[in-house]
Every structure is written in structure tokens, then in C-alpha cells.
Design a protein around this motif. Structure first.
Motif, PDB file in Angstrom:
ATOM      1  N   LYS A  40       2.637   0.996  -3.988  1.00 12.90           N
ATOM      2  CA  LYS A  40       1.788   0.943  -5.157  1.00 12.90           C
ATOM      3  C   LYS A  40       1.559   2.359  -5.691  1.00 12.90           C
ATOM      4  CE  LYS A  40      -2.627  -0.828  -6.881  1.00 12.90           C
ATOM      5  NZ  LYS A  40      -3.901  -1.508  -6.494  1.00 12.90           N
ATOM      6  N   ASN A  94       0.815  -1.218   0.000  1.00  9.86           N
ATOM      7  CA  ASN A  94       0.000   0.000   0.000  1.00  9.86           C
ATOM      8  C   ASN A  94       0.855   1.278   0.000  1.00  9.86           C
ATOM      9  OD1 ASN A  94       0.695  -0.752   2.779  1.00  9.86           O
ATOM     10  ND2 ASN A  94      -0.507   1.040   3.376  1.00  9.86           N
ATOM     11  N   VAL A  95       2.141   1.169   0.378  1.00 13.18           N
ATOM     12  CA  VAL A  95       2.995   2.360   0.358  1.00 13.18           C
ATOM     13  C   VAL A  95       3.878   2.413  -0.884  1.00 13.18           C
ATOM     14  CG1 VAL A  95       3.034   2.540   2.880  1.00 13.18           C
ATOM     15  CG2 VAL A  95       4.848   1.283   1.698  1.00 13.18           C
TER      16      VAL A  95
END
Length: 338
Positions: free
Chosen positions: A308, A305-306
Motif C-alpha cells: 500500500k 501493508n507492504v
């Protein structure tokens, strides 16, 4: 532009010549100049010596009506005298002061102008050999500052911009009774391409940790030097531009597709070969290409999530040291006499 005749540049100095350009006779010359060998009873000898003036800065402006041409240089001179007296016994009678050497550079530039650094260097060394018979060898090293004409829709008549793509230099030397030798060079040409470069199939053993790189960034700072077999027919400006263009052509390739580089060695060789094919007067060329690494940053340890985001973004870490150092010298093979 005004320029001296090639007869002056390539004339061979002589201790016995007469008339204009003849060496100035020396006065008060010691009958037997002191040497380091004589001073030390044969234990030591002065195996090399010389002196000169470094970094004489010079801007040459040629005014042709409203249209002006500029070239800026940093000139260094070096003389080797036949006598060791200045070193051994402190006798300066044959020493041409370094301040006089500085003045000579300015006065010769004023008198003859500067067509190319190579030709001006030949004029400088020739002057010292003709004027002072105690000079055995003269050298002149010249660095040219990269000024380009300002483009304001059309080329400007008298305004220029500093454009340091690469630095041009040359070294001209002459030993009394021998021919002028010229070595030209290019330094500080920093280039980078983001694809079409690889390094694979190298030695893999117990000392190896580097993995194959089928796709990598290729960046280097090119240093090149070359020598001329025929000065009289050489076009020094064209030769320098040809070397620079050959490096860029073999490094980058066509604008839309580029050119594949399997190694720094291969790109370097292709550039040198191109130079010798295009400039017949160049007898050899040597290039150095150190790697300027840009390493992939491993983001696999971070949560998705960090990391992408837009897949078109690539981030690399510049690493200047340590760096691989690749060099080669390509020369023409002697012609067979059979």
C-alpha cells in the motif's frame, strides 16, 4: 559550403573516355588473368569477391570566419576488381591497397568537403571507377556521428555536444557504366511511451498464454533504411530528418493527448506511409521495430501493508530478450502505362 558539381557525381565512367578524369592505363597486365574456374579445372568458381578499408574515421570542420560547422564520419570502402589474380595466383599488380583507399577518403574530403554523407559517398565511388579501370564496382558505407551545436542561450559558434538520439548511415555503390545507387538509414532510435498502446484480439489457441493487453508500455529501438528513385533532386539531410520525425510523430502523437497504437505493426506502417507521402524521391522504405518489453510486476502475493502506498507509483520489469520482431517494407507501386 563548397561542393563539387553534380556533373561529377553522376558522370558514368568509361574505359574509353579521354581527357581529364579518364582511367589511368594499366601496365604489365597479364594477357589472360587467372581464374578460380581455370585453376580448378572448372570445378569451382569465385562467385563473389572484394576488399576495402573499414572504419576510416574522419572529422570535417568547415570554418566560415568565427562560425564553424562539424560533421564526423566513419567511412568504409570496398572495391571489386575485374581480375581474380590476387586470389588465385597471388599477383597484386591490379590491387589498390586498402591504405591507399584510406588516403583517398581523406584527400577527397579535403578537396571537396562533405555536404552530406550520401553525396560524399558518390564522390568516393566515382573516383575509384574513374581512376582505376580494373575496378568493376565500388561501394562506400558511411556512418555519421550525432553531433549537435551547443546551445548557450544562443547557438554557440564553435562548440558542440554529442547527442545520440539516432545514428545516420548510408551506403553508396556504383557498377561501371551504371547509375549510382544510394541507400540511407537510421539506427538506434530508442523510444518509449507509458500509455496509449494495446495489443488485443490476436490468435488464441492451445499454444497461447499471453493475455490481451488493453493498456501497456510501448518501447522499441527503430531501424530504418530507404532508397532514392531520384538522386539529383533529393535533399538527403531533409529526407533523413523527415524519416526520424515521421517515426516520432506516429509513435508519440500530440504532446497532450498522444496517439493510440493498436499494435507495433500499425505504428510502423503509419510512419512508413508518412515518409513516402512527404519525400517524393524515396522509392521504398523498410523499418524494423523489435519489442522492448516492460512487464507488470505482480504484487498481489504480498501483504497489503507492504504494497500500500501512493497509487500513482507503477513499477515494471524491463525484459530485453526474448523480444518480438516486427518489420515491413513499403514501396511505391509502378505507374501504369495505360
Amino acid at each position: 559550403m563548397p561542393w563539387t558539381s553534380t556533373n561529377r557525381i553522376y558522370a558514368k565512367p568509361s574505359n574509353t573516355s579521354s581527357g581529364e578524369g579518364a582511367p589511368i592505363p594499366l601496365t604489365n597486365t597479364p594477357k589472360a588473368a587467372a581464374t578460380a574456374a581455370a585453376d580448378t579445372g572448372g570445378r569451382f568458381e569465385l562467385s563473389d569477391h572484394g576488399y576495402g578499408k573499414g572504419s576510416v574515421k574522419l572529422l570535417h570542420v568547415y570554418r566560415d570566419g568565427e562560425y564553424h560547422v562539424i560533421r564526423e564520419f566513419e567511412v568504409s570502402t570496398e572495391l571489386k576488381l575485374s581480375s581474380e589474380s590476387a586470389y588465385v595466383i597471388g599477383d597484386n599488380k591490379e590491387v589498390v591497397a586498402t591504405d591507399s583507399q584510406k588516403n583517398t577518403v581523406y584527400l577527397l574530403a579535403k578537396k571537396y568537403g562533405i555536404k552530406t554523407p550520401e553525396e560524399f559517398g558518390a564522390v568516393v565511388v566515382n573516383h575509384f571507377l574513374y581512376t582505376y579501370r580494373q575496378v568493376l564496382e565500388a561501394k562506400c558505407h558511411i556512418i555519421e556521428y550525432p553531433w549537435e551545436r551547443l546551445q548557450a542561450g544562443v547557438p554557440h559558434n564553435h562548440a558542440f555536444v554529442f547527442a545520440p538520439t539516432a545514428t545516420r548511415w548510408c551506403e553508396v555503390s556504383q557498377v561501371r557504366h551504371e547509375a549510382v545507387l544510394v541507400k540511407s538509414g537510421l539506427s538506434g532510435l530508442r523510444v518509449l511511451k507509458t500509455t496509449q498502446s494495446a495489443f488485443v484480439d490476436f490468435v488464441q489457441d492451445e499454444y497461447t498464454t499471453l493475455a490481451d493487453s488493453p493498456e501497456r508500455i510501448f518501447s522499441t529501438i527503430v531501424e530504418a533504411e530507404w532508397s532514392y528513385d531520384n538522386m539529383k533532386s533529393a535533399d538527403f539531410d531533409n529526407a533523413w530528418l523527415t524519416v526520424k520525425d515521421a517515426i516520432l510523430e506516429k509513435f508519440a502523437g500530440p504532446p497532450d493527448t498522444g496517439v493510440y497504437s493498436p499494435s507495433v505493426q500499425h505504428t510502423l506502417y503509419q510512419a512508413e506511409k508518412t515518409v513516402l507521402e512527404k519525400v517524393a524521391e524515396i522509392s521504398w522504405i523498410r523499418m524494423t521495430m523489435p519489442n522492448k518489453h516492460y512487464l507488470n510486476i505482480d504484487v498481489s502475493k504480498f501483504p497489503a501493508n507492504v504494497t500500500k502506498g501512493d497509487p500513482r507509483h507503477y513499477i515494471y520489469q524491463p525484459i530485453d530478450k526474448p523480444a518480438g520482431l516486427i518489420y515491413a517494407q513499403l514501396r511505391r507501386r509502378p505507374k501504369s502505362h495505360l
